[in-house]
Design a protein around this motif. Structure first.
Motif, PDB file in Angstrom:
ATOM      1  N   HIS A  26       0.831  -1.204   0.000  1.00  0.00           N
ATOM      2  CA  HIS A  26       0.000   0.000   0.000  1.00  0.00           C
ATOM      3  C   HIS A  26       0.865   1.253   0.000  1.00  0.00           C
ATOM      4  N   LEU A  28       0.641   5.631   0.043  1.00  0.00           N
ATOM      5  CA  LEU A  28      -0.141   6.839   0.280  1.00  0.00           C
ATOM      6  C   LEU A  28       0.292   7.934  -0.676  1.00  0.00           C
ATOM      7  N   ALA A  69      -8.871   3.633  -1.361  1.00  0.00           N
ATOM      8  CA  ALA A  69      -9.451   4.549  -0.370  1.00  0.00           C
ATOM      9  C   ALA A  69      -9.204   5.975  -0.838  1.00  0.00           C
ATOM     10  N   HIS A  70     -10.184   6.821  -0.573  1.00  0.00           N
ATOM     11  CA  HIS A  70     -10.126   8.216  -1.016  1.00  0.00           C
ATOM     12  C   HIS A  70     -10.659   9.087   0.109  1.00  0.00           C
ATOM     13  N   GLY A  71      -9.962  10.189   0.405  1.00  0.00           N
ATOM     14  CA  GLY A  71     -10.354  11.036   1.515  1.00  0.00           C
ATOM     15  C   GLY A  71     -11.551  11.919   1.267  1.00  0.00           C
ATOM     16  N   VAL A  85      -5.237   6.170  -1.089  1.00  0.00           N
ATOM     17  CA  VAL A  85      -4.471   4.968  -0.770  1.00  0.00           C
ATOM     18  C   VAL A  85      -4.479   4.087  -2.013  1.00  0.00           C
ATOM     19  N   THR A 197      -4.963   9.838   9.110  1.00  0.00           N
ATOM     20  CA  THR A 197      -5.581   8.651   9.705  1.00  0.00           C
ATOM     21  C   THR A 197      -7.092   8.788   9.811  1.00  0.00           C
ATOM     22  N   TYR A 199      -8.897   9.627   7.439  1.00  0.00           N
ATOM     23  CA  TYR A 199      -9.426   9.223   6.144  1.00  0.00           C
ATOM     24  C   TYR A 199      -9.098   7.774   5.798  1.00  0.00           C
ATOM     25  N   TRP A 200      -8.088   7.206   6.442  1.00  0.00           N
ATOM     26  CA  TRP A 200      -7.771   5.786   6.237  1.00  0.00           C
ATOM     27  C   TRP A 200      -7.394   5.210   7.596  1.00  0.00           C
TER      28      TRP A 200
END
Length: 585
Positions: A26, A28, A69-71, A85, A197, A199-200
């Motif tokens: 993963h 970022l 994952a997206h904020g 992510v 953190t 957001y993920w």
């Protein structure tokens, strides 16, 4: 960790930026770096390449990736959530980045920070030296960066998504999200790791916090995720946070977006272990799934330990649905009283109203909120109006309050009504003693009344406390707590964790020559009336007795017209640990 192996270059169509490896698979980066990922492929290459013979920009070094994952970044520079992510097509043989503890980026003198980006003509990457301007979030999201010196590489396109690291340790403190539009202004912004953190959530497993280790943080995160998968409880994160930190804890910095957002702030920003554990325990009260509820209550201890030693939960004989009316001085020195009314059904506590008021407004406010609290009870629920009062106010005539402006009947005739001692409710030791007493009471069909007559005024309170602590479950007083001597006897009974106490609100003040006075008669009638009754049912029986007293046609006052009942079973009441704010939304 000072090597560049985990620094990554991100390409999405014609756009490019930076990123960094946080697990073997993963990466970022900023959401704006992969803004075209819906139509363009995303590839990740690493600063050192996968083999020494392959340049980072060579096609063989680029690994396909997808956004997992997206904020929630909406596209403007000032929009929050500029986090994405990426999941790589395969694991890479590089050690992921390590994170610094929250707050490590700041200091006096300032700590030097490095960012590893990929601006034009630097396909292999280059470094920029920066420092934080202040330990203060801008718009609750960003930390401002300023150049370490007036020369050197500035932040520029190609640095977005780059890890911001401590120069001396290589540990990550944040991610570059923006640079000044004017090249002459050498500053920028970073998203601190603690903000990312939000957001993920799995990132919280990687950021060290002073009170809890990685396994404990991960376990709490997974439990909160399990709560969310089951639809989530009916509670607001902000109020649950306030319940966790208590009355004098730090206020929430902003409106929390989720349960995890509130939990992570407690983990990373609030000192001490108690608040996070209290958060988990209070959240458990709103969870229907029994394994998840038990795991939350046992956190931060290991799940296997909690399963091996479950906490016994004994239900009371009658299932009460308390309406709590908590009154105390505001603590601000302004002569105001803090009044809080909430409804509780054994699982959920719902705040009805909370306000600071002058004494003359308390009754009207409390009665109006009590009336509203009935809307929160389930159909068929057995209400119990419980006034939680400071010790010196236990003799207040709350049972005689008129129910409303258009109903002059006493509140004590409308529903079962009891008083409770606020100091005892907040004592963990006494609450533990009370639970033990009620377990013993559940095994008995009736309860013996221990009489403290008028002549007992002046008895040694210390000896009385020790004596009552042994095997006394219900105490009847012949005198009210209106003198210093009688108050000491009441305090002895409260400190002995006696679950049930009864007395006449108005009577003689006691003394050696008062055995035949009204107080003695009161105790005789009370002993007769309570014979054979289980302690758990007493609020209902005392309610019936009050109804009879208030409706009596006799010219003489009924012997129970001024009867007061202190009754406390912690098993049917919400935890008093942070009672000033209910987590119920």
């Amino acid at each position: 960790m000072t090597s560049a192996s985990w620094h990554a270059r991100i390409s999405c169509g014609r756009d490019s930026g930076a990123g960094f490896l946080v697990t073997e698979r993963h990466v970022l980066t900023c959401a704006h770096v992969i803004a075209r990922s819906g139509t363009e492929p995303v590839h990740v290459s690493f600063a050192h390449g996968l083999t020494p013979s392959v340049a980072p920009d060579h096609p063989d070094a680029a690994i396909p990736a997808r956004v997992i994952a997206h904020g929630g970044w909406a596209g403007r520079d000032t929009d929050p959530g500029d986090v994405a992510v990426l999941e790589l097509d395969r694991e890479v043989p590089f050690r992921p980045a390590e994170f610094a503890a929250p707050g490590d980026a700041y200091g006096d003198p300032p700590r030097k920070l490095l960012a590893y980006g990929f601006p034009k003509k630097y396909e292999e990457g280059t470094l920029a030296e920066y420092r934080t301007t202040a330990h203060q979030l801008i718009a609750g999201e960003w930390i401002q960066l300023e150049a370490w010196a007036s020369y050197g590489q500035p932040l520029a396109p190609g640095f977005s998504g780059a890890a911001v690291t401590l120069a001396d340790t290589g540990q990550v403190v944040g991610m570059v999200s923006a640079a000044a539009r004017d090249p002459a202004v050498r500053n920028g912004r970073m998203l601190p790791a603690t903000v990312m953190t939000r957001y993920w959530a799995p990132l919280g497993d990687l950021i060290p916090t002073p009170e809890y280790d990685r396994a404990q943080r991960k376990r709490l995160r997974l439990l909160i995720e399990a709560v969310g998968r089951r639809g989530g409880p009916a509670c607001a994160p902000d109020r649950l946070y306030r319940e966790a930190v208590g009355r004098f804890g730090p206020p929430p910095p902003r409106r929390f977006d989720s349960l995890w957002d509130a939990a992570w702030y407690l983990l990373s920003e609030v000192r001490g272990r108690e608040a996070v554990a209290r958060f988990a325990g209070r959240l458990a009260d709103f969870v229907e799934d029994e394994p998840t509820r038990d795991a939350l209550r046992s956190w931060p201890y290991a799940a296997e330990t909690a399963a091996a030693t479950p906490v016994p939960r004994v239900a009371p004989a009658r299932t009460w649905s308390p309406i709590l009316v908590e009154i105390e001085p505001s603590g601000r020195g302004d002569r105001l009283l803090l009044v809080e009314v909430s409804a509780y059904d054994g699982r959920h506590r719902r705040l009805v109203g909370s306000d600071r008021l002058p004494a003359e407004q308390v009754r009207a406010y409390a009665l109006a909120r009590i009336d509203e609290a009935y809307r929160e009870l389930e159909p068929g629920a057995q209400e119990l109006i419980a006034f939680v009062l400071p010790r010196r106010w236990l003799n207040a005539d709350v049972a005689h309050w008129h129910r409303s402006t258009d109903d002059m009947s006493p509140l004590g005739s409308f529903a079962p009504l009891v008083v409770m001692d606020m100091e005892r409710r907040r004592s963990g030791a006494l609450q533990h003693r009370l639970r033990k007493k009620w377990r013993d009471l559940d095994d008995r069909q009736d309860t013996r009344l221990h009489r403290i007559g008028c002549a007992s005024v002046g008895q040694d309170p210390l000896k009385l406390t020790v004596g009552l602590r042994r095997d006394v479950d219900m105490v009847g007083f012949a005198t009210p707590p209106r003198t210093d001597e009688s108050r000491r006897l009441f305090q002895a009974s409260l400190n002995a964790a006696v679950p049930v106490m009864l007395w006449p609100r108005s009577a003689c003040q006691g003394g050696a020559a008062h055995e035949d006075c009204g107080g003695s008669t009161f105790l005789d009638r009370l002993t007769e009336h309570l014979a054979g009754l289980p302690a758990g049912e007493l609020p209902a029986h005392i309610h019936e007795l009050r109804e009879a007293a208030y409706s009596s046609d006799s010219a003489e006052p009924h012997w129970a017209h001024d009867l007061a009942l202190l009754w406390e079973d912690p098993r049917c009441l919400p935890d008093p640990g942070g009672f000033q704010h209910s987590p119920v939304g």
